[in-house]
Design an enzyme around this catalytic site. Structure first.
Site, PDB file in Angstrom:
ATOM      1  N   GLU A  99      86.990  -4.586   5.357  1.00  0.00           N
ATOM      2  CA  GLU A  99      86.695  -5.735   6.211  1.00  0.00           C
ATOM      3  C   GLU A  99      85.439  -5.441   7.017  1.00  0.00           C
ATOM      4  O   GLU A  99      85.261  -4.330   7.522  1.00  0.00           O
ATOM      5  CB  GLU A  99      87.877  -6.028   7.145  1.00  0.00           C
TER       6      GLU A  99
ATOM      7  N   CYS B 294      87.618 -20.349  -0.545  1.00  0.00           N
ATOM      8  CA  CYS B 294      87.667 -21.574   0.255  1.00  0.00           C
ATOM      9  C   CYS B 294      86.541 -22.526  -0.124  1.00  0.00           C
ATOM     10  O   CYS B 294      86.354 -23.548   0.555  1.00  0.00           O
ATOM     11  CB  CYS B 294      87.594 -21.241   1.750  1.00  0.00           C
TER      12      CYS B 294
END
Length: 438
Positions: free
Chosen positions: A321, A391
């Site tokens: 991340e 997305c």
């Protein structure tokens, strides 16, 4: 030279990615918002440079309506209501004029078109509603962000504009957000106000982002007026969250797994989104005990936690991340899971130094996608399966094309309507390696 805004009559040809529809005016493409395929509408041009390859516009009147047009559930986001008042609608509910089932059909059409045009892949697409979705598609947002007007009222931006429209409710949000009645308060001195509700219990969290030069005591005065919520201040430059009252984090619950997410940390905003996506990921990847997995762009560990359970103590999970704060959340959420390596950094740099074999790779990149370098690194790791959560259908299609150029194929594709009344959607794809690959 930019002409004065003009109003033209157009016939809508088809939907397009990004919440637009396509029409033509004297041979030029016009991207029109708040319309439906087949409609005849009057459009106020919002971008009309003479040398531009296309123009943009907003529907201000419907002359011939589609049978799928309905009354918008949020008047402040309704283009026709705003136009009648000589104003513009807020962004964020640009599909509210479309019947819910038709919204999903339109989204499926757009997703399939992106696959065809960008990835050269023909695929029938169905957009699935989230389990337990309300019949009106409202009350799903667990997180909302508001701008603040010059007189301290909560507001939202007009699409592609700095203009603000004060708001007095948020129909897309869960009841707990609206129950705070934040629009009744004076947020003078704040640049932005975010509010979030956790699924694991506890008060909502209101996050204040002060404008430059605002005295710290102003945020404290605002916090004292907010009942029924924790309140914190976000230092946008440093990314740190400072407590004013209550706690600075939210408790989330997804199946048997509990998560802690700081106020500024990323989390799926649909109330059932985390459950829907983790279910799709686990069903698709079929991770076995003892396998070695990677969770790329891992956030607070939404997928890392169930992957760690699946591989067990004999396996491993590499969790990567980029955000330092969100990576700290992941470390808390996976405390004691020795089979998990949590690395904070750029995915391409981490993969470049990772020399352990990978059986399964999951990636959930930002809206821009993963890109050529990361796709190549994932392929070079020679996993048996790749899961891709996206997305954005356009960036997914671009990355899919890169995988397919190296012989990988699109196996499972599921698309979810986790953003009703908007053009957004979420998807999970399972990619399989070339036949004969080790």
């Amino acid at each position: 030279m930019i002409n004065e805004p003009a109003v033209v009559e157009l016939t809508i040809e088809r939907p397009a990615h990004g919440g637009h529809t396509v029409a033509r005016h004297e041979g030029r493409v016009v991207f029109v918002r708040h319309a439906l395929q087949g409609e005849r509408v009057r459009v106020r041009l919002t971008e009309q440079e003479q040398d531009a390859s296309f123009w943009r516009g907003d529907t201000v009147e419907v002359l011939e309506a589609s049978p799928h047009r309905v009354t918008h559930p949020w008047p402040q986001a309704d283009a026709l209501t705003a136009a009648a008042q000589g104003a513009a609608p807020v962004g964020g509910a640009e599909f509210g004029h479309i019947a819910l089932e038709e919204q999903r059909r339109v989204k499926a059409q757009i997703f399939a078109e992106q696959l065809t045009r960008i990835a050269r892949t023909e695929r029938d697409v169905t957009v699935e509603a989230a389990p337990g979705e309300t019949p009106d598609g409202l009350g799903w947002r667990t997180r909302a962000a508001f701008a603040v007007t010059g007189n301290g009222r909560l507001a939202m931006h007009v699409h592609r504009s700095d203009a603000l429209v004060p708001v007095t409710d948020m129909p897309l949000a869960v009841d707990a957000v609206n129950a705070l009645r934040l629009w009744d308060l004076d947020f003078s001195g704040m640049q932005r106000v975010d509010v979030a509700v956790g699924s694991g219990g506890g008060d909502p969290l209101v996050l204040l982002i002060p404008a430059e030069g605002t005295a710290p005591r102003r945020a404290g005065a605002i916090a004292a007026q907010i009942a029924g919520a924790s309140v914190a201040v976000l230092d946008a430059a440093a990314g740190d969250v400072h407590r004013l009252k209550g706690r600075t984090w939210l408790q989330e619950q997804v199946g048997p797994h509990a998560y802690r997410v700081t106020g500024a940390g990323f989390w799926q905003i649909h109330r059932r989104g985390p459950e829907v996506l983790t279910g799709a990921v686990l069903e698709g990847l079929q991770v076995a005990e003892g396998e070695h997995a990677a969770d790329l762009y891992a956030g607070a560990g939404l997928f890392t936690v169930p992957l760690a359970s699946a591989v067990g103590a004999k396996g491993s999970v590499l969790s990567v991340e980029g955000s330092a704060g969100t990576s700290r959340d992941a470390r808390r959420n996976l405390h004691g899971q020795d089979q998990v390596s949590i690395v904070q950094g750029r995915v391409d740099k981490v993969l470049a130094s990772h020399d352990r074999p990978l059986d399964v790779v999951l990636l959930d990149p930002p809206r821009a996608g993963a890109g050529k370098k990361v796709v190549g690194q994932i392929i070079d790791a020679a996993p048996r399966r790749i899961g891709y959560v996206s997305c954005d259908p356009a960036s997914f299609a671009r990355d899919l094309g890169l995988f397919q150029a190296r012989g990988w194929t699109l196996d499972t594709l599921r698309v979810f309507d986790l953003y009703p009344h908007t053009h957004h959607m979420e998807s999970f794809a399972l990619l399989s390696p070339p036949r004969g690959a080790a």
